[in-house]
Design a protein around this motif. Structure first.
Motif, short mmCIF file in Angstrom:
data_model
loop_
_atom_site.label_atom_id
_atom_site.label_comp_id
_atom_site.label_asym_id
_atom_site.label_seq_id
_atom_site.Cartn_x
_atom_site.Cartn_y
_atom_site.Cartn_z
N GLY A 112 18.96 63.27 48.80
CA GLY A 112 18.41 63.36 47.84
C GLY A 112 18.63 62.56 46.61
O GLY A 112 17.96 62.87 45.45
N VAL A 113 19.74 61.69 46.71
CA VAL A 113 19.98 60.78 45.70
C VAL A 113 19.56 59.25 45.96
O VAL A 113 19.82 58.60 47.06
N TYR A 114 19.38 58.60 44.93
CA TYR A 114 19.04 57.45 44.72
C TYR A 114 20.25 56.33 44.58
O TYR A 114 21.10 56.51 43.50
N SER A 115 20.25 55.33 45.22
CA SER A 115 21.26 54.29 44.74
C SER A 115 21.16 53.96 43.53
O SER A 115 19.97 53.48 42.97
N GLY A 116 22.10 53.69 42.65
CA GLY A 116 21.93 52.93 41.37
C GLY A 116 22.17 54.30 40.35
O GLY A 116 22.28 54.05 39.23
N PHE A 117 21.86 55.61 40.84
CA PHE A 117 21.54 56.53 39.99
C PHE A 117 22.15 57.74 40.41
O PHE A 117 21.62 58.72 40.52
N GLU A 118 23.46 57.71 41.26
CA GLU A 118 24.05 58.76 41.81
C GLU A 118 24.35 59.87 40.76
O GLU A 118 24.45 60.99 41.46
N SER A 119 24.60 59.77 39.61
CA SER A 119 25.13 60.51 38.70
C SER A 119 24.23 61.58 38.20
O SER A 119 24.10 62.50 37.54
N GLY A 120 22.60 61.12 38.44
CA GLY A 120 21.57 62.07 37.88
C GLY A 120 20.46 62.28 38.78
O GLY A 120 19.50 62.97 38.24
N ASP A 144 4.43 38.52 57.47
CA ASP A 144 4.02 37.79 58.38
C ASP A 144 2.54 37.12 58.39
O ASP A 144 1.59 37.47 57.27
N ALA A 145 2.11 36.47 59.24
CA ALA A 145 0.78 35.71 59.27
C ALA A 145 -0.45 36.78 59.39
O ALA A 145 -1.42 36.37 58.62
N ASN A 146 0.03 37.88 59.78
CA ASN A 146 -1.10 39.09 59.74
C ASN A 146 -0.72 40.13 58.66
O ASN A 146 -1.32 41.25 58.87
N GLY A 147 0.07 39.75 57.75
CA GLY A 147 0.24 40.61 56.66
C GLY A 147 1.26 41.41 56.79
O GLY A 147 1.57 42.74 56.18
N ILE A 148 2.03 41.48 57.85
CA ILE A 148 2.86 42.70 58.46
C ILE A 148 4.34 42.46 57.91
O ILE A 148 4.88 41.50 58.00
N ALA A 149 4.92 43.71 56.99
CA ALA A 149 6.27 43.68 56.97
C ALA A 149 6.89 44.79 57.59
O ALA A 149 6.86 45.80 57.72
N GLN A 150 8.42 44.70 57.88
CA GLN A 150 8.97 45.65 58.36
C GLN A 150 10.46 45.96 58.12
O GLN A 150 10.95 45.01 57.97
N PHE A 151 10.80 47.23 57.88
CA PHE A 151 12.21 47.49 57.50
C PHE A 151 12.84 48.60 58.56
O PHE A 151 12.14 49.42 59.30
N THR A 152 14.41 48.58 58.62
CA THR A 152 14.98 49.50 59.33
C THR A 152 15.76 50.05 58.01
O THR A 152 16.48 49.57 57.39
N THR A 153 15.68 51.53 58.09
CA THR A 153 16.33 52.48 57.06
C THR A 153 16.37 53.82 57.70
O THR A 153 16.49 53.85 58.90
N ILE A 154 16.64 54.66 56.84
CA ILE A 154 16.89 56.04 57.41
C ILE A 154 15.60 56.67 57.01
O ILE A 154 14.92 56.61 56.00
N PHE A 155 15.28 57.88 57.69
CA PHE A 155 14.19 58.83 57.24
C PHE A 155 14.78 59.33 55.94
O PHE A 155 15.85 59.61 55.57
N PRO A 156 13.70 59.24 54.87
CA PRO A 156 14.19 59.72 53.24
C PRO A 156 14.48 61.39 53.36
O PRO A 156 13.89 61.99 54.11
N GLY A 157 15.38 61.55 52.56
CA GLY A 157 15.77 62.97 52.30
C GLY A 157 14.41 63.41 51.11
O GLY A 157 13.36 62.77 50.90
N TRP A 158 14.95 64.50 50.46
CA TRP A 158 14.23 65.13 49.59
C TRP A 158 15.11 65.69 48.37
O TRP A 158 16.14 65.84 48.48
N TYR A 159 14.33 65.97 47.24
CA TYR A 159 15.01 66.37 46.22
C TYR A 159 14.12 67.60 45.31
O TYR A 159 12.98 67.27 45.67
N PRO A 160 14.61 68.44 44.47
CA PRO A 160 13.98 69.39 44.05
C PRO A 160 12.72 68.77 43.33
O PRO A 160 12.83 67.85 42.49
#
Length: 290
Positions: A140-148, A195-211
Motif C-alpha cells: 500500500g505504499v507509493y515510491s517517493g512517499f514511503e514515509s507517509g 504504437d501505430a494502433n494506439g497501444i502501450a503496454q507495461f509489466t508491473t505487479i498487481f497493485p496493493g491497497w491502502y485504507p
C-alpha cells in the motif's frame, strides 16, 4: 508488513531509475519507432527493450487484441484526480517492477481519439501518445512517499490536490502540478509510447491497497507534452479477493475499501483481465478528447 516488501523498499533508490527497466529518453524512443515504421516488424536494439510502441500488440500474441476487443470501447474516459503522490519521474520504460514483490501484471492500454472511434470503434488509435502509470506496492505504499503514503492522506479524494511541488517539465509532461517526494524511490512508476494502433503496454505487479481507497492504478495520457487525460483504473471485486488472498498481499491487515464504497470509482475505469501462466493480463480502451 511482509519482510520481502520492506527489504525491497530499502534497496531501491531514485538515483538508480535510469539504469533499471531500460529507461531511455522519449526522443530516442520515437526516433527508433519512426525508423522502423515502414518495416512492419518490431524495432531492434534499445527501443525493443524499452518501449511498447513497436511491440505491444505482439508481446502477448493475440491475447492483448482479444482483451481490448472485449473491453468497453469509445466510452469517454472519466477525468479523475491525480491524487497527492504524482511527480514527473520522466522515465520511458516497459518494466516498472524494479524488485518489488507481487503478482506479475501486464497491462495494455489503447489510446483512441474519442471523436473518431465513436464512428468506428476499431479506428482512432493515437500513435506516439505517452501513457504514464503509477500505483502503490503490495503493502500500500507509493515510491517517493514511503514515509507517509500507507494509510496517509493518499486517498486521492475529489478536490484534493498535490501541493508543495514544482510543475512538470520533462520529455513528455509539461505544466502539471507535482508533489514533492520524500524519498528517492521510483518503483511502479513509468511511461510508454503508443504504437501505430494506439497501444502501450507495461509489466508491473498487481497493485496493493491502502485504507480509504479501492485498489486502483493512476494514469495520465500525454500528447505533444500536453496532458489530455488524468484518470484511475479499477478491478472486479472477485479478482481482488483472489489476488489479495496470496502472498505478499495477504500480510496486509485491515479493512479494504470496495469499489462500491469508493468515492472515486467509476465503471469507465474498470480493467478487463485474464489469467496468465505467472499472473494476470489486463486491458482497457481509453477514449480521449484531443
Amino acid at each position: 508488513m511482509n519482510d520481502d516488501i520492506e527489504r525491497s523498499r530499502r534497496r531501491i533508490s531514485r538515483r538508480r531509475a535510469l539504469t533499471l527497466g531500460g529507461a531511455v529518453g522519449l526522443g530516442g524512443v520515437l526516433t527508433a519507432c519512426a525508423a522502423d515504421s515502414g518495416s512492419g516488424s518490431p524495432a531492434t536494439g534499445t527501443a525493443t527493450a524499452t518501449t511498447s510502441a513497436t511491440s505491444s500488440a505482439t508481446t502477448a500474441g493475440s491475447t492483448v487484441e482479444e482483451l481490448l476487443a472485449r473491453a468497453p470501447q469509445c466510452a469517454l474516459s472519466k477525468e479523475e484526480t491525480q491524487g497527492p503522490y504524482w511527480f514527473d519521474v520522466d522515465s520511458i520504460r516497459n518494466d516498472l517492477r524494479e524488485d518489488r514483490p507481487g503478482t506479475t501484471f501486464v497491462l495494455a492500454l489503447r489510446v483512441q481519439d474519442g471523436a473518431m472511434c465513436a464512428v468506428d470503434p476499431s479506428a482512432g488509435g493515437i500513435a506516439n501518445a505517452v501513457v504514464e502509470i503509477w500505483h502503490c506496492d503490495a503493502g500500500g505504499v507509493y515510491s517517493g512517499f514511503e514515509s507517509g503514503s500507507s494509510g496517509g492522506p493518499g486517498g486521492g479524494r475529489p478536490g484534493q490536490s498535490s501541493t508543495g511541488g514544482e510543475t512538470s517539465d520533462g520529455s513528455y509532461s509539461s505544466g502539471d502540478q507535482e508533489a514533492t517526494p520524500t524519498d528517492d524511490a521510483t518503483y511502479l512508476r513509468g511511461a510508454q509510447t503508443t504504437d501505430a494502433n494506439g497501444i502501450a503496454q507495461f509489466t508491473t505487479i498487481f497493485p496493493g491497497w491502502y485504507p480509504g481507497r479501492a485498489a486502483h492504478i493512476h494514469l495520465k495520457v500525454h500528447v505533444d507534452r500536453k496532458t489530455v487525460l488524468t484518470s484511475q483504473l479499477f478491478f472486479e471485486e472477485t479478482l481482488l479477493d483472489e489476488v489479495y488472498a496470496t502472498a505478499p498481499y495477504n500480510s496486509h491487515t485491515g479493512s479494504r475499501t470496495t469499489n462500491a464504497s469508493d468515492n472515486i470509482y467509476d465503471a469507465t475505469g474498470l480493467v478487463t483481465t485474464a489469467s496468465t501462466a505467472d499472473g494476470y493480463l489486463g486491458a482497457i480502451n481509453l477514449a480521449v478528447e484531443r
